[in-house]
Design a protein around this motif. Structure first.
Motif, mmCIF file in Angstrom:
data_model
loop_
_atom_site.group_PDB
_atom_site.id
_atom_site.type_symbol
_atom_site.label_atom_id
_atom_site.label_comp_id
_atom_site.label_asym_id
_atom_site.label_seq_id
_atom_site.Cartn_x
_atom_site.Cartn_y
_atom_site.Cartn_z
ATOM 1 N N UNK A 147 1.300 -1.302 0.737
ATOM 2 C CA UNK A 147 -0.164 0.210 0.264
ATOM 3 C C UNK A 147 1.074 1.845 -0.163
ATOM 4 N N UNK A 148 1.541 1.434 0.597
ATOM 5 C CA UNK A 148 2.949 2.736 0.963
ATOM 6 C C UNK A 148 3.594 2.636 -0.576
ATOM 7 N N UNK A 149 4.044 1.618 -0.920
ATOM 8 C CA UNK A 149 4.696 1.407 -2.040
ATOM 9 C C UNK A 149 3.700 2.214 -3.794
ATOM 10 N N UNK A 150 2.675 1.792 -3.028
ATOM 11 C CA UNK A 150 2.357 2.464 -4.101
ATOM 12 C C UNK A 150 1.384 3.588 -4.263
ATOM 13 N N UNK A 160 11.777 12.384 -7.807
ATOM 14 C CA UNK A 160 10.194 12.151 -7.870
ATOM 15 C C UNK A 160 10.038 11.146 -8.545
ATOM 16 N N UNK A 161 9.892 11.564 -9.764
ATOM 17 C CA UNK A 161 9.776 10.728 -10.867
ATOM 18 C C UNK A 161 10.138 9.314 -11.247
ATOM 19 N N UNK A 162 11.689 8.966 -10.508
ATOM 20 C CA UNK A 162 12.659 8.449 -11.065
ATOM 21 C C UNK A 162 11.858 7.660 -9.012
ATOM 22 N N UNK A 163 11.724 7.634 -7.461
ATOM 23 C CA UNK A 163 11.704 7.014 -6.591
ATOM 24 C C UNK A 163 9.708 6.656 -7.101
ATOM 25 N N UNK A 164 9.139 7.203 -8.136
ATOM 26 C CA UNK A 164 7.467 6.746 -7.909
ATOM 27 C C UNK A 164 7.595 5.794 -8.635
ATOM 28 N N UNK A 165 8.332 5.880 -10.068
ATOM 29 C CA UNK A 165 7.776 4.714 -10.794
ATOM 30 C C UNK A 165 9.103 3.269 -9.938
ATOM 31 N N UNK A 166 9.813 3.861 -9.224
ATOM 32 C CA UNK A 166 10.157 3.177 -9.037
ATOM 33 C C UNK A 166 9.340 2.414 -7.686
ATOM 34 N N UNK A 167 8.887 2.312 -6.914
ATOM 35 C CA UNK A 167 8.204 2.361 -5.373
ATOM 36 C C UNK A 167 6.787 1.337 -6.479
ATOM 37 N N UNK A 168 6.308 1.787 -7.561
ATOM 38 C CA UNK A 168 5.217 1.029 -8.178
ATOM 39 C C UNK A 168 5.389 0.204 -8.840
ATOM 40 N N UNK A 169 6.920 -0.100 -9.083
ATOM 41 C CA UNK A 169 7.154 -1.821 -9.868
ATOM 42 C C UNK A 169 7.491 -2.439 -7.922
#
Length: 330
Positions: free
Chosen positions: A30-33, A60-69
């Motif tokens: 949940x936190x990651x997505x 933020x774009x790099x972290x967001x993409x990595x977290x969702x993956x």
């Protein structure tokens, strides 16, 4: 005791493990997505935190993409290798977030939440079911042939320099910039104690590394000694290298007067304790069997004995392959 009595605790233990795993994993996913979505679309409040920490907006774009993956990887069945990478990435991100907050002088309300999620990530990783784990390599009880002493000395020295340089030099410098604070009038006494603790920790760590070399092995998990080695500081405590590292970190905290280094020492200990509990001890028990079990029963993991332990079996003068009983970095 009946067969039913034997099976019931096992079932109860498995149920508790499953509850712990799924609770931690649901929170982590949940936190990651959710956090990844906020980062990817540069939404407040998370995006607003980047600039005060000194980070560029595109992070933020790099972290967001990595977290969702990472969140998707943990939510899907199987994929054990990708899950290992996801856990590692989440842990690095959370520890980095906490360290960043500490580095700019923010309070516990800013750096404690990522540390909590780091613990949740470790919990999910430790209790993951077999279908979500990498297959363990076959362990040979005899341990194979020992390394040559020269090779062991070179490998151990390199490992000592790398781990010590990163853990005791690079990270403390990153957290404090070597800035000396004296929060109390009598802090010079604390500084003297800090110097003593640093020296004591280095002596213990060096002594354990030397014991590895003499036994023809290293602290690295892939280069264990041939026999369990309970000599020197390993006769007092099972994890002397980890304790030595904590001693050095606390000594640095006193010497510099920096609370951030105390928090760093606690975080490292939590990670080390989890690694010992869920990786080192099972691996050592599988490798060294009854000898390690006897050692583990007699020698505490984290608080030293008052008197050195001597194995009762005269045919096994060496019992314990380094730390947590053996050849990992403990």
């Amino acid at each position: 005791m009946t067969a039913t009595q034997l099976v019931a605790p096992v079932k109860g233990h498995s149920r508790r493990r499953a509850i712990a795993y799924w609770t931690a994993t649901v929170l982590l996913v949940t936190e990651s997505l959710v956090g990844g979505t906020y980062d990817l679309f540069r939404l407040d409040p998370f995006f607003a935190m980047l600039a005060p920490l000194g980070y560029p907006a595109y992070l933020a774009t790099i972290l967001g993409s990595a977290k969702i993956l990472a969140g998707l990887t943990l939510s899907l069945p199987r994929l054990p290798r990708l899950k290992e990478w996801a856990y590692a990435g989440i842990l690095i991100n959370m520890l980095g977030a906490a360290a960043s907050q500490i580095a700019v002088g923010n309070g516990p309300g800013d750096y404690v939440p990522p540390l909590v999620f780091a613990v949740i990530a470790l919990t999910s990783w430790a209790y993951r079911p077999g279908s979500r784990r990498l297959s363990a390599p076959t362990v040979q009880p005899t341990g194979g042939a020992a390394m040559g002493r020269s090779a062991a000395a070179i490998t151990s020295a390199a490992w000592f320099v790398v781990t010590g340089g990163v853990g005791a030099v690079l990270v403390p410098w990153w957290l404090t910039g070597w800035q000396v604070l004296r929060p109390l009038a009598w802090w010079s006494t604390a500084e003297a104690v800090g110097v003593v603790l640093i020296l004591a920790g280095l002596v213990v760590a060096a002594g354990v590394f030397i014991a590895f070399v003499r036994a023809g092995g290293t602290p690295l998990p892939g280069a264990m000694t041939e026999h369990l080695v309970v000599t020197g500081f390993n006769r007092y405590v099972r994890n002397p290298i980890y304790l030595a590292a904590m001693t050095v970190f606390i000594g640095e905290a006193l010497l510099l007067g920096q609370l951030s280094l105390v928090i760093y020492a606690i975080a490292v200990w939590v990670g080390a304790a989890a690694f010992v509990r869920w990786y080192e001890e099972p691996a050592l028990a599988a490798r060294f069997g009854a000898d390690y079990e006897a050692y583990r029963r007699a020698v505490p993991a984290w608080h030293p004995r008052l008197h050195p332990w001597t194995p009762s079996d005269p045919e096994h003068p060496e019992v314990g392959n380094g730390d947590a009983g053996a050849s990992s970095a403990g």
